[in-house]
Design a protein around this motif. Structure first.
Motif, PDB file in Angstrom:
ATOM      1  N   PHE A 205     105.852   6.824 -82.106  1.00 31.35           N
ATOM      2  CA  PHE A 205     104.397   6.843 -81.951  1.00 31.35           C
ATOM      3  C   PHE A 205     103.721   5.953 -82.986  1.00 31.35           C
ATOM      4  CE2 PHE A 205     100.384   8.636 -83.480  1.00 31.35           C
ATOM      5  CZ  PHE A 205      99.621   8.594 -82.316  1.00 31.35           C
ATOM      6  N   LEU A 206     104.095   6.120 -84.242  1.00 30.36           N
ATOM      7  CA  LEU A 206     103.471   5.355 -85.324  1.00 30.36           C
ATOM      8  C   LEU A 206     103.775   3.873 -85.199  1.00 30.36           C
ATOM      9  CD1 LEU A 206     104.331   7.812 -88.239  1.00 30.36           C
ATOM     10  CD2 LEU A 206     102.055   7.425 -87.252  1.00 30.36           C
ATOM     11  N   TYR A 207     105.025   3.552 -84.844  1.00 30.96           N
ATOM     12  CA  TYR A 207     105.418   2.150 -84.729  1.00 30.96           C
ATOM     13  C   TYR A 207     104.636   1.432 -83.633  1.00 30.96           C
ATOM     14  CZ  TYR A 207     108.169  -1.910 -83.343  1.00 30.96           C
ATOM     15  OH  TYR A 207     108.558  -3.181 -82.987  1.00 30.96           O
ATOM     16  N   ASN A 208     104.568   2.035 -82.461  1.00 33.36           N
ATOM     17  CA  ASN A 208     103.936   1.323 -81.347  1.00 33.36           C
ATOM     18  C   ASN A 208     102.415   1.288 -81.480  1.00 33.36           C
ATOM     19  OD1 ASN A 208     105.085  -0.184 -79.238  1.00 33.36           O
ATOM     20  ND2 ASN A 208     104.135   1.155 -77.738  1.00 33.36           N
ATOM     21  N   LEU A 209     101.828   2.321 -82.055  1.00 31.70           N
ATOM     22  CA  LEU A 209     100.399   2.273 -82.337  1.00 31.70           C
ATOM     23  C   LEU A 209     100.101   1.115 -83.282  1.00 31.70           C
ATOM     24  CD1 LEU A 209      97.535   3.404 -82.205  1.00 31.70           C
ATOM     25  CD2 LEU A 209      98.177   5.078 -83.951  1.00 31.70           C
ATOM     26  N   GLY A 210     100.934   0.965 -84.297  1.00 32.04           N
ATOM     27  CA  GLY A 210     100.755  -0.146 -85.222  1.00 32.04           C
ATOM     28  C   GLY A 210     100.985  -1.495 -84.561  1.00 32.04           C
ATOM     29  N   ARG A 211     102.003  -1.599 -83.710  1.00 34.45           N
ATOM     30  CA  ARG A 211     102.294  -2.866 -83.043  1.00 34.45           C
ATOM     31  C   ARG A 211     101.142  -3.318 -82.157  1.00 34.45           C
ATOM     32  NH1 ARG A 211     106.915  -5.253 -81.583  1.00 34.45           N
ATOM     33  NH2 ARG A 211     105.394  -6.747 -80.768  1.00 34.45           N
ATOM     34  N   VAL A 212     100.587  -2.393 -81.387  1.00 34.03           N
ATOM     35  CA  VAL A 212      99.462  -2.738 -80.512  1.00 34.03           C
ATOM     36  C   VAL A 212      98.276  -3.194 -81.344  1.00 34.03           C
ATOM     37  CG1 VAL A 212      97.812  -1.881 -78.804  1.00 34.03           C
ATOM     38  CG2 VAL A 212     100.200  -1.184 -78.662  1.00 34.03           C
ATOM     39  N   SER A 213      98.005  -2.477 -82.426  1.00 38.04           N
ATOM     40  CA  SER A 213      96.888  -2.848 -83.294  1.00 38.04           C
ATOM     41  C   SER A 213      97.090  -4.237 -83.892  1.00 38.04           C
ATOM     42  CB  SER A 213      96.726  -1.809 -84.410  1.00 38.04           C
ATOM     43  OG  SER A 213      95.686  -2.172 -85.285  1.00 38.04           O
ATOM     44  N   VAL A 214      98.311  -4.531 -84.340  1.00 42.71           N
ATOM     45  CA  VAL A 214      98.610  -5.838 -84.920  1.00 42.71           C
ATOM     46  C   VAL A 214      98.440  -6.946 -83.883  1.00 42.71           C
ATOM     47  CG1 VAL A 214     100.492  -7.291 -85.807  1.00 42.71           C
ATOM     48  CG2 VAL A 214     100.113  -5.021 -86.764  1.00 42.71           C
ATOM     49  N   GLU A 215      98.937  -6.715 -82.670  1.00 42.52           N
ATOM     50  CA  GLU A 215      98.826  -7.729 -81.615  1.00 42.52           C
ATOM     51  C   GLU A 215      97.365  -8.017 -81.272  1.00 42.52           C
ATOM     52  OE1 GLU A 215     101.062  -9.605 -80.130  1.00 42.52           O
ATOM     53  OE2 GLU A 215     102.770  -8.743 -81.204  1.00 42.52           O
ATOM     54  N   VAL A 216      96.575  -6.968 -81.136  1.00 47.35           N
ATOM     55  CA  VAL A 216      95.159  -7.151 -80.805  1.00 47.35           C
ATOM     56  C   VAL A 216      94.448  -7.908 -81.918  1.00 47.35           C
ATOM     57  CG1 VAL A 216      92.968  -5.943 -80.437  1.00 47.35           C
ATOM     58  CG2 VAL A 216      95.038  -5.135 -79.299  1.00 47.35           C
ATOM     59  N   THR A 217      94.734  -7.539 -83.161  1.00 44.05           N
ATOM     60  CA  THR A 217      94.097  -8.207 -84.293  1.00 44.05           C
ATOM     61  C   THR A 217      94.480  -9.680 -84.344  1.00 44.05           C
ATOM     62  OG1 THR A 217      94.205  -6.122 -85.529  1.00 44.05           O
ATOM     63  CG2 THR A 217      93.723  -8.113 -86.782  1.00 44.05           C
ATOM     64  N   LEU A 218      95.763  -9.966 -84.116  1.00 42.40           N
ATOM     65  CA  LEU A 218      96.219 -11.360 -84.136  1.00 42.40           C
ATOM     66  C   LEU A 218      95.566 -12.175 -83.025  1.00 42.40           C
ATOM     67  CD1 LEU A 218      98.206 -13.434 -85.406  1.00 42.40           C
ATOM     68  CD2 LEU A 218      99.821 -12.764 -83.620  1.00 42.40           C
ATOM     69  N   GLN A 219      95.513 -11.618 -81.822  1.00 39.90           N
ATOM     70  CA  GLN A 219      94.923 -12.336 -80.689  1.00 39.90           C
ATOM     71  C   GLN A 219      93.429 -12.560 -80.878  1.00 39.90           C
ATOM     72  OE1 GLN A 219      96.047 -10.037 -77.214  1.00 39.90           O
ATOM     73  NE2 GLN A 219      98.211 -10.192 -77.743  1.00 39.90           N
ATOM     74  N   SER A 220      92.776 -11.696 -81.636  1.00 36.98           N
ATOM     75  CA  SER A 220      91.352 -11.855 -81.913  1.00 36.98           C
ATOM     76  C   SER A 220      91.091 -12.818 -83.062  1.00 36.98           C
ATOM     77  CB  SER A 220      90.728 -10.488 -82.249  1.00 36.98           C
ATOM     78  OG  SER A 220      90.893  -9.583 -81.188  1.00 36.98           O
ATOM     79  N   HIS A 221      92.120 -13.064 -83.854  1.00 37.68           N
ATOM     80  CA  HIS A 221      91.954 -13.849 -85.076  1.00 37.68           C
ATOM     81  C   HIS A 221      92.375 -15.311 -84.893  1.00 37.68           C
ATOM     82  CE1 HIS A 221      91.351 -13.548 -89.506  1.00 37.68           C
ATOM     83  NE2 HIS A 221      92.128 -14.614 -89.531  1.00 37.68           N
ATOM     84  N   VAL A 222      93.300 -15.561 -83.960  1.00 39.78           N
ATOM     85  CA  VAL A 222      93.899 -16.881 -83.799  1.00 39.78           C
ATOM     86  C   VAL A 222      93.572 -17.443 -82.423  1.00 39.78           C
ATOM     87  CG1 VAL A 222      96.080 -18.170 -83.760  1.00 39.78           C
ATOM     88  CG2 VAL A 222      95.775 -16.291 -85.381  1.00 39.78           C
ATOM     89  N   SER A 223      93.299 -18.732 -82.370  1.00 43.00           N
ATOM     90  CA  SER A 223      93.022 -19.412 -81.103  1.00 43.00           C
ATOM     91  C   SER A 223      94.188 -19.253 -80.130  1.00 43.00           C
ATOM     92  CB  SER A 223      92.772 -20.905 -81.363  1.00 43.00           C
ATOM     93  OG  SER A 223      92.884 -21.650 -80.168  1.00 43.00           O
ATOM     94  N   VAL A 224      93.888 -19.128 -78.854  1.00 40.10           N
ATOM     95  CA  VAL A 224      94.908 -18.976 -77.829  1.00 40.10           C
ATOM     96  C   VAL A 224      95.853 -20.163 -77.811  1.00 40.10           C
ATOM     97  CG1 VAL A 224      93.560 -20.023 -75.958  1.00 40.10           C
ATOM     98  CG2 VAL A 224      95.280 -18.294 -75.414  1.00 40.10           C
ATOM     99  N   TYR A 225      95.369 -21.345 -78.216  1.00 40.24           N
ATOM    100  CA  TYR A 225      96.203 -22.537 -78.237  1.00 40.24           C
ATOM    101  C   TYR A 225      97.258 -22.494 -79.344  1.00 40.24           C
ATOM    102  CZ  TYR A 225      92.272 -24.236 -75.451  1.00 40.24           C
ATOM    103  OH  TYR A 225      91.301 -24.370 -74.497  1.00 40.24           O
TER     104      TYR A 225
END
Length: 401
Positions: A317-337
């Protein structure tokens, strides 16, 4: 970033469901095969007497190849069509698993699995980088949290299926059977992607690079959080089979139960971010998840079955909650290119930390109880939280770069 994520938003809603469903079907099938491969390999090595050191060596080989492949996979994901790249990687994983199944009939198990790990992990990293870099395109302007949660939920559902499937396949049967059955899931995954229609992201900026200015303090913290979460999952993979066999005196079925508990917890974690994200800052959430992970790992030293099943579920539970949060943060922070290359950098850092764990596990071997290694890493996590807390009062993620 918001404009980049929504670049195809006006293409019409009628064609959106098919790419999304095809992508989720591919993710589900590939997750079954991928997780099944690692579960089967780890258990076969332990069962044949190679112990924790054998599993650590196997995963260290896979991680070394991942470290080399991650930057290359990131560049390829930004340079070429991500869907076609994913199809090619799935077909390659299918061939590697079939070849492994055939070779196990005639050659040494340890040698074959280690060679297989080198080939499989290269194809696997290309597949994961290209697949996860497609999520903003699949989201097509919709909520990134919901889109990532759906993808990771399906992925963990596949991992759960692999855990439930691996036990019966491995129990008193030839090791050839699980690899043959699991290979078919990669073939199905490739078929789903091949039939999927998706507008490719424009490659008008193929020479764009990630500058030092883009890797700011918040992104560095994010990379560290990802590396720690990744390593905690790696530690469970390395020590899990020995933990069941040596300390819990369990069987392959019991090992399957713990893997299933991990995946069941991960399923809940994948969809929990939607409710949690608004209650605290991203940085505070990450620190809390790392702290709870540390406490759960340390508790494994004191509890036995069936309590350990609950602890593995909590870790998932803790691992995947963290993974989803990290992915969302990265996708919001870095250009899609640049997303593929950013993920390549992030994963490379995580693999370096994972290799350190493999080295320690291989050096210690069976001279230390797995639960003591879990406890020690829990202490490392607590120390890391203190380091990450420095400067926590400074402004965090800007939302766009």
């Amino acid at each position: 970033m918001s404009n980049l994520v929504r670049i195809h938003h006006g293409k019409g809603r009628a064609n959106r469901s098919n790419p999304c469903l095809g992508f989720l079907a591919s993710t589900l099938s590939a997750a079954v095969a991928r997780n099944g491969y690692y579960i089967a390999s780890a258990w076969i090595l332990v069962e044949r007497g190679y112990g924790t050191a054998g599993v650590a060596t196997f995963l260290a080989i896979a991680s070394i190849v991942e470290f080399i492949a991650s930057p290359l996979a990131g560049v390829a994901a930004d340079r070429f069509d991500r869907r076609r790249l994913n199809v090619a990687a799935d077909l390659s994983r299918f061939v590697v698993m079939l070849a492994t199944a055939c070779a196990l009939l005639y050659m040494d198990v340890f040698l074959i699995i280690c060679l297989s790990a080198a080939l499989f992990s290269f194809c696997d990293r290309v597949a994961l980088t290209s697949s996860q870099s497609m999520i903003p395109e699949i989201a097509d302007g919709r909520d990134l949290v919901a889109s990532n949660s759906a993808v990771f939920f399906v992925m963990q559902f596949g991992n759960l299926g692999a855990a439930l499937l691996a036990g019966p396949l491995l129990h008193e049967r030839s090791p050839v059977l699980p690899f043959t059955v699991l290979a078919a899931f990669f073939l199905f995954s490739a078929g789903c992607l091949a039939l999927m229609r998706l507008e490719p992201v424009s490659r008008d900026v193929p020479i764009a690079k990630i500058s030092a200015a883009q890797i700011d303090l918040s992104l560095r913290r994010l990379i560290v959080v990802y590396a720690l979460l990744y390593t905690s999952a790696v530690l469970v993979s390395v020590m899990g089979s020995s933990f069941v066999l040596q300390e819990q005196k369990g069987t392959a079925v019991d090992f399957g139960y713990l893997e299933a508990a991990w995946s069941a917890g991960s399923l809940i974690g994948a969809v929990s971010l939607c409710r949690i994200e608004r209650t605290m800052s991203t940085h505070a959430l990450h620190l809390m998840l790392l702290g709870l992970t540390a406490l759960v790992l340390m508790a494994l030293a004191y509890l036995r079955m069936p309590w350990t099943v609950n602890l593995f579920a909590a870790l998932g539970f803790l691992y995947n909650l963290g993974r989803v949060s990290v992915e969302v943060t990265l996708q919001s922070h870095v250009s899609v290119y640049l997303l593929g290359r950013a993920k390549g950098i992030m994963h490379s850092v995580a693999v370096v930390l994972g290799l350190l764990v493999f080295g320690i596990a291989a050096a210690v071997g069976d001279r230390a109880f797995p639960s003591m290694i879990f406890f020690s890493f829990g202490v490392v996590l607590l120390i890391s939280i203190l380091c990450l807390s420095v400067g926590a009062g400074q402004p965090q993620e800007k939302g766009e770069s």
